[in-house]
Design an enzyme around this catalytic site. Sequence first.
Site, PDB file in Angstrom:
ATOM      1  N   HIS A  12      14.924   3.672 -16.449  1.00  0.00           N
ATOM      2  CA  HIS A  12      13.823   3.515 -18.519  1.00  0.00           C
ATOM      3  C   HIS A  12      12.570   3.803 -17.731  1.00  0.00           C
ATOM      4  CE1 HIS A  12      12.594   1.935 -22.032  1.00  0.00           C
ATOM      5  NE2 HIS A  12      12.680   3.551 -21.773  1.00  0.00           N
ATOM      6  N   ASN A  29      12.604  -2.159 -25.425  1.00  0.00           N
ATOM      7  CA  ASN A  29      12.846  -2.129 -27.159  1.00  0.00           C
ATOM      8  C   ASN A  29      13.405  -3.083 -27.786  1.00  0.00           C
ATOM      9  OD1 ASN A  29      12.241   0.368 -27.145  1.00  0.00           O
ATOM     10  ND2 ASN A  29      13.847   1.161 -25.848  1.00  0.00           N
TER      11      ASN A  29
END
Length: 283
Positions: free
Chosen positions: A140, A190
Amino acid sequence: MRIEKLMVIGAGQMGSGIAQVAAAAGLQVLLNDLKLEFVEKGLAGIKKNLSRDVSKGRKTQEEANAILTRMQSSTDINDAREVDFVVEAVIENMEIKGELFKKLDEICPSHAILASNTSSLPITEIAAVTRRPEKVIGMHFMNPVPVMKLIEVIRGLATSDETYATVEDLSKKMGKVPVEVNDFPGFVSNRILLPMINEAIYCVHEGVATPEAVDEVMKLGMNHPMGPLQLADFIGLDTCLYIMEVLHDGLGDSKYRPCPLLRKYVKAGWLGKKSGRGFYIYE
């Protein structure tokens, strides 16, 4: 394992950024997308970034040219048969990613590692559609990729130590800082960031303060470089909503319930900077 040739699937902002840092690290890079116009747009963005680096003295023209010569365009997924490593940066949709990983598993050589740049979807589930789950991992990257140092490296249930070690080395070669994370909804970045953004949206929804006031409080009071609502506009409100839904579905806790105002803006097509309007209006 030595990585020499890498394919990036998806030539949007994230994919083109990944391709740029991979080529800058000395790898041969295939930048792939469905249409040549998408790839050309991605390459144009890379050239613009490199020109800026040259003008600011961060790179020489020769270094920029060398990066570009290590990159090739691709619109054929079968080009993956020649690579050691694939990173996908396509739309955040499990069905689409699953189909892509099935194809890659059939096409790629047996030694190749398959990585996903997903920001929230489970790596274990993506890996399960392949016959090489031990070679599937999450990478990511943060946006903008050439600037941001972090890579969340997400281990699926079956990801091998050898695969993790290879990705850790590759991340460092790209000039990034890899941080090991296990496979949970939203990972770390997140799972912390989006509930904060969602709570900021609730402050607007409930009339606590205007978007400008909320952002000013977080910038001046918490020393954030950008307020959460401005950041949401840059991420894309549709993406924010999607990640909140992944968190809510995956963890089952009401604290991850997306704010109704976020849903309303997405239904209205107010998606943030990319649509010209979100919590702010953009030219």
